[in-house]
Design a protein around this motif. Structure first.
Motif, PDB file in Angstrom:
ATOM      1  N   LYS A 178       6.566 -42.543  22.661  1.00 25.28           N
ATOM      2  CA  LYS A 178       5.848 -43.101  21.511  1.00 25.28           C
ATOM      3  C   LYS A 178       6.286 -44.543  21.255  1.00 25.28           C
ATOM      4  O   LYS A 178       5.466 -45.425  21.016  1.00 25.28           O
ATOM      5  CB  LYS A 178       6.065 -42.248  20.260  1.00 25.28           C
ATOM      6  N   TYR A 179       7.585 -44.810  21.333  1.00 24.47           N
ATOM      7  CA  TYR A 179       8.100 -46.160  21.105  1.00 24.47           C
ATOM      8  C   TYR A 179       7.540 -47.135  22.150  1.00 24.47           C
ATOM      9  O   TYR A 179       7.110 -48.233  21.816  1.00 24.47           O
ATOM     10  CB  TYR A 179       9.636 -46.148  21.151  1.00 24.47           C
ATOM     11  N   GLY A 180       7.497 -46.703  23.415  1.00 27.77           N
ATOM     12  CA  GLY A 180       6.914 -47.544  24.464  1.00 27.77           C
ATOM     13  C   GLY A 180       5.444 -47.813  24.214  1.00 27.77           C
ATOM     14  O   GLY A 180       4.961 -48.933  24.379  1.00 27.77           O
ATOM     15  N   GLY A 181       4.719 -46.792  23.768  1.00 26.24           N
ATOM     16  CA  GLY A 181       3.309 -46.964  23.430  1.00 26.24           C
ATOM     17  C   GLY A 181       3.113 -47.912  22.257  1.00 26.24           C
ATOM     18  O   GLY A 181       2.187 -48.726  22.243  1.00 26.24           O
ATOM     19  N   ASP A 182       4.021 -47.816  21.274  1.00 27.56           N
ATOM     20  CA  ASP A 182       3.958 -48.727  20.125  1.00 27.56           C
ATOM     21  C   ASP A 182       4.179 -50.178  20.546  1.00 27.56           C
ATOM     22  O   ASP A 182       3.550 -51.091  20.016  1.00 27.56           O
ATOM     23  CB  ASP A 182       4.991 -48.327  19.066  1.00 27.56           C
ATOM     24  N   ILE A 183       5.087 -50.401  21.497  1.00 24.02           N
ATOM     25  CA  ILE A 183       5.326 -51.756  22.019  1.00 24.02           C
ATOM     26  C   ILE A 183       4.057 -52.281  22.676  1.00 24.02           C
ATOM     27  O   ILE A 183       3.642 -53.419  22.443  1.00 24.02           O
ATOM     28  CB  ILE A 183       6.496 -51.777  23.021  1.00 24.02           C
ATOM     29  N   LEU A 184       3.430 -51.443  23.498  1.00 22.70           N
ATOM     30  CA  LEU A 184       2.202 -51.866  24.173  1.00 22.70           C
ATOM     31  C   LEU A 184       1.107 -52.224  23.165  1.00 22.70           C
ATOM     32  O   LEU A 184       0.414 -53.226  23.319  1.00 22.70           O
ATOM     33  CB  LEU A 184       1.712 -50.771  25.123  1.00 22.70           C
ATOM     34  N   LYS A 185       0.963 -51.409  22.121  1.00 19.77           N
ATOM     35  CA  LYS A 185      -0.045 -51.696  21.094  1.00 19.77           C
ATOM     36  C   LYS A 185       0.278 -52.976  20.337  1.00 19.77           C
ATOM     37  O   LYS A 185      -0.605 -53.790  20.076  1.00 19.77           O
ATOM     38  CB  LYS A 185      -0.152 -50.525  20.111  1.00 19.77           C
ATOM     39  N   CYS A 186       1.538 -53.152  19.977  1.00 21.57           N
ATOM     40  CA  CYS A 186       1.961 -54.325  19.212  1.00 21.57           C
ATOM     41  C   CYS A 186       1.656 -55.630  19.950  1.00 21.57           C
ATOM     42  O   CYS A 186       1.259 -56.616  19.345  1.00 21.57           O
ATOM     43  CB  CYS A 186       3.458 -54.227  18.926  1.00 21.57           C
ATOM     44  N   ASN A 201      12.520 -55.549  21.917  1.00 19.99           N
ATOM     45  CA  ASN A 201      11.921 -54.208  21.975  1.00 19.99           C
ATOM     46  C   ASN A 201      12.147 -53.556  23.338  1.00 19.99           C
ATOM     47  O   ASN A 201      12.483 -52.383  23.430  1.00 19.99           O
ATOM     48  CB  ASN A 201      10.422 -54.274  21.688  1.00 19.99           C
ATOM     49  N   LEU A 202      11.956 -54.341  24.397  1.00 17.81           N
ATOM     50  CA  LEU A 202      12.149 -53.798  25.743  1.00 17.81           C
ATOM     51  C   LEU A 202      13.620 -53.478  26.010  1.00 17.81           C
ATOM     52  O   LEU A 202      13.926 -52.506  26.706  1.00 17.81           O
ATOM     53  CB  LEU A 202      11.617 -54.776  26.790  1.00 17.81           C
ATOM     54  N   SER A 203      14.530 -54.269  25.456  1.00 19.01           N
ATOM     55  CA  SER A 203      15.967 -53.991  25.617  1.00 19.01           C
ATOM     56  C   SER A 203      16.316 -52.632  25.024  1.00 19.01           C
ATOM     57  O   SER A 203      17.079 -51.859  25.601  1.00 19.01           O
ATOM     58  CB  SER A 203      16.807 -55.071  24.946  1.00 19.01           C
ATOM     59  N   TYR A 204      15.749 -52.329  23.852  1.00 16.99           N
ATOM     60  CA  TYR A 204      15.993 -51.032  23.230  1.00 16.99           C
ATOM     61  C   TYR A 204      15.376 -49.902  24.052  1.00 16.99           C
ATOM     62  O   TYR A 204      15.937 -48.815  24.158  1.00 16.99           O
ATOM     63  CB  TYR A 204      15.442 -51.029  21.801  1.00 16.99           C
ATOM     64  N   LEU A 205      14.259 -50.173  24.681  1.00 13.37           N
ATOM     65  CA  LEU A 205      13.581 -49.164  25.506  1.00 13.37           C
ATOM     66  C   LEU A 205      14.381 -48.813  26.760  1.00 13.37           C
ATOM     67  O   LEU A 205      14.222 -47.729  27.302  1.00 13.37           O
ATOM     68  CB  LEU A 205      12.184 -49.661  25.878  1.00 13.37           C
ATOM     69  N   THR A 206      15.254 -49.697  27.221  1.00 17.40           N
ATOM     70  CA  THR A 206      16.037 -49.419  28.438  1.00 17.40           C
ATOM     71  C   THR A 206      16.999 -48.243  28.261  1.00 17.40           C
ATOM     72  O   THR A 206      17.521 -47.728  29.240  1.00 17.40           O
ATOM     73  CB  THR A 206      16.838 -50.649  28.912  1.00 17.40           C
ATOM     74  N   ALA A 207      17.222 -47.793  27.022  1.00 15.59           N
ATOM     75  CA  ALA A 207      18.092 -46.638  26.785  1.00 15.59           C
ATOM     76  C   ALA A 207      17.585 -45.404  27.529  1.00 15.59           C
ATOM     77  O   ALA A 207      18.376 -44.596  28.018  1.00 15.59           O
ATOM     78  CB  ALA A 207      18.200 -46.348  25.290  1.00 15.59           C
ATOM     79  N   THR A 208      16.270 -45.269  27.615  1.00 15.43           N
ATOM     80  CA  THR A 208      15.696 -44.119  28.327  1.00 15.43           C
ATOM     81  C   THR A 208      14.895 -44.544  29.557  1.00 15.43           C
ATOM     82  O   THR A 208      14.335 -43.694  30.246  1.00 15.43           O
ATOM     83  CB  THR A 208      14.769 -43.300  27.398  1.00 15.43           C
ATOM     84  N   ARG A 209      14.825 -45.830  29.827  1.00 19.66           N
ATOM     85  CA  ARG A 209      14.065 -46.335  30.970  1.00 19.66           C
ATOM     86  C   ARG A 209      14.917 -47.300  31.800  1.00 19.66           C
ATOM     87  O   ARG A 209      14.706 -48.507  31.792  1.00 19.66           O
ATOM     88  CB  ARG A 209      12.803 -47.064  30.486  1.00 19.66           C
ATOM     89  N   PRO A 210      15.924 -46.794  32.514  1.00 17.19           N
ATOM     90  CA  PRO A 210      16.774 -47.692  33.314  1.00 17.19           C
ATOM     91  C   PRO A 210      16.001 -48.423  34.414  1.00 17.19           C
ATOM     92  O   PRO A 210      16.469 -49.444  34.910  1.00 17.19           O
ATOM     93  CB  PRO A 210      17.848 -46.766  33.893  1.00 17.19           C
ATOM     94  N   ASP A 211      14.809 -47.951  34.754  1.00 17.49           N
ATOM     95  CA  ASP A 211      14.004 -48.608  35.785  1.00 17.49           C
ATOM     96  C   ASP A 211      13.499 -49.978  35.354  1.00 17.49           C
ATOM     97  O   ASP A 211      13.155 -50.801  36.201  1.00 17.49           O
ATOM     98  CB  ASP A 211      12.829 -47.724  36.201  1.00 17.49           C
ATOM     99  N   ILE A 212      13.475 -50.270  34.060  1.00 13.31           N
ATOM    100  CA  ILE A 212      13.012 -51.582  33.606  1.00 13.31           C
ATOM    101  C   ILE A 212      14.167 -52.517  33.251  1.00 13.31           C
ATOM    102  O   ILE A 212      13.954 -53.668  32.879  1.00 13.31           O
ATOM    103  CB  ILE A 212      12.046 -51.468  32.403  1.00 13.31           C
ATOM    104  N   THR A 213      15.402 -52.034  33.390  1.00 10.78           N
ATOM    105  CA  THR A 213      16.570 -52.815  32.977  1.00 10.78           C
ATOM    106  C   THR A 213      16.661 -54.153  33.694  1.00 10.78           C
ATOM    107  O   THR A 213      16.899 -55.187  33.067  1.00 10.78           O
ATOM    108  CB  THR A 213      17.861 -52.008  33.202  1.00 10.78           C
ATOM    109  N   PHE A 214      16.488 -54.164  35.010  1.00  8.48           N
ATOM    110  CA  PHE A 214      16.593 -55.420  35.756  1.00  8.48           C
ATOM    111  C   PHE A 214      15.546 -56.421  35.279  1.00  8.48           C
ATOM    112  O   PHE A 214      15.844 -57.592  35.036  1.00  8.48           O
ATOM    113  CB  PHE A 214      16.443 -55.178  37.265  1.00  8.48           C
TER     114      PHE A 214
END
Length: 128
Positions: free
Chosen positions: A25-33, A72-85
């Motif tokens: 949901k948080y990732g979807g909210d980022i995309l909408k924002c 926002n993306l930095s906070y999302l890396t908690a559950t998405r290590p694939d986007i960390t780099f």
């Protein structure tokens, strides 16, 4: 109070097989924002062999929005290590974001690792 189902923008699902945490949901909210909810998904968040530089000649983007997106993306890396780099890479350009960043000649190499257990990553690291 029952089982936890939502905590700090993270969805928690507890089953007999384990506890699963996601930020769908948080990732979807980022995309909408940032008006990107209809963009096509890709397997890798950064194109291979991408070179960035700070002295780009492109048009400047809104620095406040850029910083909000990176945060926002930095906070999302908690559950998405694939986007960390990718998030770490774009965070290097928060002082002067351009549309066409390319060829960072002062950049140092970045290395990293991730350890999997079953279907999830248990530990990861990225170092410049």
């Amino acid at each position: 109070m029952g089982l936890m189902s939502y905590f700090l923008d993270s969805e928690v699902v507890q089953t007999e097989k384990g506890i699963f945490i996601s930020q769908k949901k948080y990732g979807g909210d980022i995309l909408k924002c940032f008006k990107m909810e209809f963009c096509k998904p890709i397997l890798t968040p950064i194109e291979q062999r991408l070179k960035l530089k700070k002295d780009g000649s492109g048009e400047f983007v809104n620095q406040t929005q850029y910083k909000q997106l990176v945060g926002n993306l930095s906070y999302l890396t908690a559950t998405r290590p694939d986007i960390t780099f990718g998030v770490e890479l774009i965070s290097r350009f928060m002082d002067a974001p351009h549309i066409d960043l390319a060829g960072d000649k002062k950049a140092k190499s970045t290395s990293g690792h991730a350890f999997d257990i079953g279907s999830g990553v248990m530990c990861w690291s990225s170092k410049k």
